[in-house]
Design a protein around this motif. Sequence first.
Motif, short mmCIF file in Angstrom:
data_model
loop_
_atom_site.label_atom_id
_atom_site.label_comp_id
_atom_site.label_asym_id
_atom_site.label_seq_id
_atom_site.Cartn_x
_atom_site.Cartn_y
_atom_site.Cartn_z
N ASP A 99 -7.70 22.20 -18.68
CA ASP A 99 -8.01 22.54 -17.29
C ASP A 99 -9.28 21.82 -16.86
OD1 ASP A 99 -5.83 24.17 -17.20
OD2 ASP A 99 -6.93 26.03 -17.50
N GLY A 100 -9.28 21.33 -15.62
CA GLY A 100 -10.44 20.63 -15.09
C GLY A 100 -10.06 19.22 -14.65
N PRO A 101 -11.06 18.38 -14.36
CA PRO A 101 -10.78 17.00 -13.96
C PRO A 101 -9.98 16.28 -15.04
CG PRO A 101 -13.08 17.56 -13.56
CD PRO A 101 -12.50 18.70 -14.36
N ALA A 102 -8.93 15.58 -14.63
CA ALA A 102 -8.05 14.94 -15.61
C ALA A 102 -7.32 13.77 -14.97
CB ALA A 102 -7.04 15.95 -16.17
N VAL A 103 -6.76 12.93 -15.85
CA VAL A 103 -5.90 11.82 -15.46
C VAL A 103 -4.63 11.92 -16.29
CG1 VAL A 103 -5.59 9.33 -15.39
CG2 VAL A 103 -7.80 10.32 -14.80
N VAL A 104 -3.48 11.92 -15.62
CA VAL A 104 -2.21 11.99 -16.33
C VAL A 104 -1.46 10.68 -16.11
CG1 VAL A 104 -2.06 14.49 -16.17
CG2 VAL A 104 -1.08 13.10 -14.35
N VAL A 105 -0.75 10.25 -17.15
CA VAL A 105 -0.02 8.98 -17.11
C VAL A 105 1.42 9.25 -17.49
CG1 VAL A 105 0.11 6.63 -17.98
CG2 VAL A 105 -2.11 7.77 -17.79
N GLY A 106 2.35 8.72 -16.69
CA GLY A 106 3.76 8.91 -17.02
C GLY A 106 4.66 8.33 -15.95
N VAL A 107 5.93 8.80 -15.97
CA VAL A 107 6.96 8.30 -15.06
C VAL A 107 7.20 9.34 -13.97
CG1 VAL A 107 9.35 7.54 -14.87
CG2 VAL A 107 8.01 6.95 -16.90
N VAL A 108 7.38 8.87 -12.74
CA VAL A 108 7.56 9.75 -11.59
C VAL A 108 8.97 10.32 -11.59
CG1 VAL A 108 7.60 9.88 -9.07
CG2 VAL A 108 5.84 8.53 -10.24
N GLU A 109 9.06 11.64 -11.40
CA GLU A 109 10.33 12.33 -11.19
C GLU A 109 10.24 13.15 -9.92
OE1 GLU A 109 11.23 14.65 -14.60
OE2 GLU A 109 11.97 12.96 -15.78
N THR A 110 11.28 13.11 -9.09
CA THR A 110 11.30 13.89 -7.86
C THR A 110 12.60 14.65 -7.75
OG1 THR A 110 12.30 12.14 -6.52
CG2 THR A 110 9.90 12.10 -6.74
N ASP A 111 12.64 15.55 -6.78
CA ASP A 111 13.86 16.29 -6.50
C ASP A 111 14.78 15.51 -5.59
OD1 ASP A 111 12.91 18.37 -8.03
OD2 ASP A 111 11.93 19.35 -6.32
N GLY A 112 14.42 14.28 -5.27
CA GLY A 112 15.20 13.44 -4.36
C GLY A 112 14.29 12.81 -3.33
N GLY A 113 14.45 11.54 -3.12
CA GLY A 113 13.60 10.85 -2.16
C GLY A 113 12.32 10.34 -2.80
N ASP A 114 11.49 9.73 -1.98
CA ASP A 114 10.23 9.18 -2.46
C ASP A 114 9.17 10.26 -2.58
OD1 ASP A 114 11.39 6.64 -2.39
OD2 ASP A 114 10.82 6.35 -0.28
N ALA A 115 8.27 10.07 -3.54
CA ALA A 115 7.21 11.05 -3.74
C ALA A 115 6.14 10.93 -2.66
CB ALA A 115 6.59 10.87 -5.13
N ILE A 116 5.70 9.72 -2.40
CA ILE A 116 4.67 9.47 -1.37
C ILE A 116 5.11 8.29 -0.54
CG2 ILE A 116 2.25 8.92 -0.93
CD1 ILE A 116 1.56 10.05 -3.66
N THR A 117 5.00 8.41 0.77
CA THR A 117 5.33 7.32 1.69
C THR A 117 4.18 7.14 2.66
OG1 THR A 117 7.70 7.84 1.56
CG2 THR A 117 6.96 6.46 3.40
N VAL A 118 3.69 5.93 2.73
CA VAL A 118 2.66 5.57 3.70
C VAL A 118 3.27 4.59 4.68
CG1 VAL A 118 0.36 4.59 4.05
CG2 VAL A 118 0.84 5.89 1.96
N GLY A 119 3.32 4.98 5.94
CA GLY A 119 3.88 4.12 6.98
C GLY A 119 2.80 3.59 7.90
N VAL A 120 2.73 2.30 8.06
CA VAL A 120 1.72 1.65 8.91
C VAL A 120 2.44 1.00 10.08
CG1 VAL A 120 -0.07 -0.11 9.03
CG2 VAL A 120 0.19 1.24 6.94
N THR A 121 2.09 1.42 11.29
CA THR A 121 2.66 0.85 12.50
C THR A 121 1.72 -0.22 13.03
OG1 THR A 121 3.74 2.95 13.04
CG2 THR A 121 3.50 1.34 14.82
N GLN A 122 2.28 -1.43 13.28
CA GLN A 122 1.48 -2.55 13.75
C GLN A 122 1.97 -3.01 15.11
OE1 GLN A 122 2.26 -5.19 10.41
NE2 GLN A 122 0.18 -4.87 9.63
N ARG A 123 1.01 -3.45 15.93
CA ARG A 123 1.34 -4.00 17.25
C ARG A 123 0.98 -5.48 17.28
NH1 ARG A 123 4.26 -1.55 21.14
NH2 ARG A 123 2.86 -2.33 22.78
N ARG A 124 1.80 -6.26 17.99
CA ARG A 124 1.60 -7.70 18.06
C ARG A 124 0.49 -8.04 19.05
NH1 ARG A 124 6.24 -11.88 19.98
NH2 ARG A 124 5.87 -10.75 21.93
N ARG A 125 -0.33 -9.02 18.67
CA ARG A 125 -1.38 -9.55 19.54
C ARG A 125 -1.36 -11.07 19.43
NH1 ARG A 125 -6.81 -10.66 18.30
NH2 ARG A 125 -6.50 -9.60 16.30
N ILE A 126 -1.21 -11.73 20.58
CA ILE A 126 -1.10 -13.19 20.61
C ILE A 126 -2.40 -13.78 21.16
CG2 ILE A 126 0.13 -15.15 21.61
CD1 ILE A 126 2.64 -13.47 21.66
#
Length: 403
Positions: A99-126
């Motif tokens: 218990d306490g601060p820690a780092v765990v290493v292994g393979v990701v398992e989910t109940d379906g779908g992605d675990a984390i998704t980061v979506g970045v929306t960009q606008r065009r500038r000419i």
Amino acid sequence: MRPALMLLLLLSAGCAKRAHQVAREVPAHVDAPDQTPMWDEADLVPQDTVGSENTAHGLFWALWLPASVVLLLAALRTRSHLRRAHLEAEAAREAPLRDGPAVVVGVVETDGGDAITVGVTQRRRIVKGKYGSVTTFWDEKRREVVARPFRVLMRDGRGVRVIPDDRVLLRDALESPVQIDEETRQRFIRLRPGERVWASGTLSEVSAGRAEGAYRQATQEPVLKRGLARMVVSTEAPGAYHKTRAAQHRAWFKGTLITLAVVHATLLGDVTLQILSGHAVELRLESVHSWDVWVKPKNQRGRWVRHCAVWGRSAPDAPGEAREVSCGFHRCASEGVCRTLPTRRALLSADRLREVGRGPTAHIAQLVLAGMIGWTLIVAYLFTLRSSRPWYAGGKVNDTGSP
């Protein structure tokens, strides 16, 4: 070095031509002492040249200060990133969970779908250039983070339930952009099942999982949540990011040292020789010289510029030599009051390098060019390190690309 700089200035100014030269002997002065009165070097050296004190100040602000800032920052950041890389690698080593601060290493398992998704929306500038060129920029306007609980299956078969929040720092690669319309597109970063990761946070319920036994392992697995620091989930090897950044800072440290050496050996070669092996020699004056040079700067009216020099010997049997000086000192020598001229020789040049003054002197053009190099160095250092950061290290995801 000095004649080349003078020629460069004259050529850049436009055209220049030399008028007749006037020379006369230094008159005897019965009441004058045999030694020259003490002159301020700023009033002794010829035009466009600065004395030793101003040379030191100029070199400090133009070159040594910005270079020192780069060296100091690069050294401190190299050490900091190497320390963080070591800490990440040590923390990611497989060890009994506590218990306490820690780092765990292994393979990701989910109940379906992605675990984390980061979506970045960009606008065009000419941006249209001066000669009709067109550059397209895609600037980040919005960022959304969707984080779902997932499981990290470690090598020994143990599982840890990870519960990230929307402030989780995901270190993973950007995917190719997805076009929404002509003016908008999106870029995603996804943590998918089956990827090998390491995650840092605060671990809890380790002892509870042991006490309940294997048949309740699914509900009593240790839980990793955000602690005092931000949770990090990375598909990179532990310490890889900090090792890369440390290598960049180390390269800048070495490059700055090489730049300083090259500048001092080439652009400031005469100044460097004066600093390293300069010694003072008094030149006993025998005659004075003056001449006018017509200078026509570009887009300006031309004018005559007076140049003054003296001629003398360092010893009765030494060969004579001419040195350009300020016209004020020339006037003093013409009146017979100034009988000697302080000069500085460089032992490393076999005394072939000879300058007017009691200390190292430099041409204004040398200090200007050194300043351009020095401050360009620090601006380039800060800009390149900022622009080369991966997307997750701060700042916005801004790209340059086709429309």
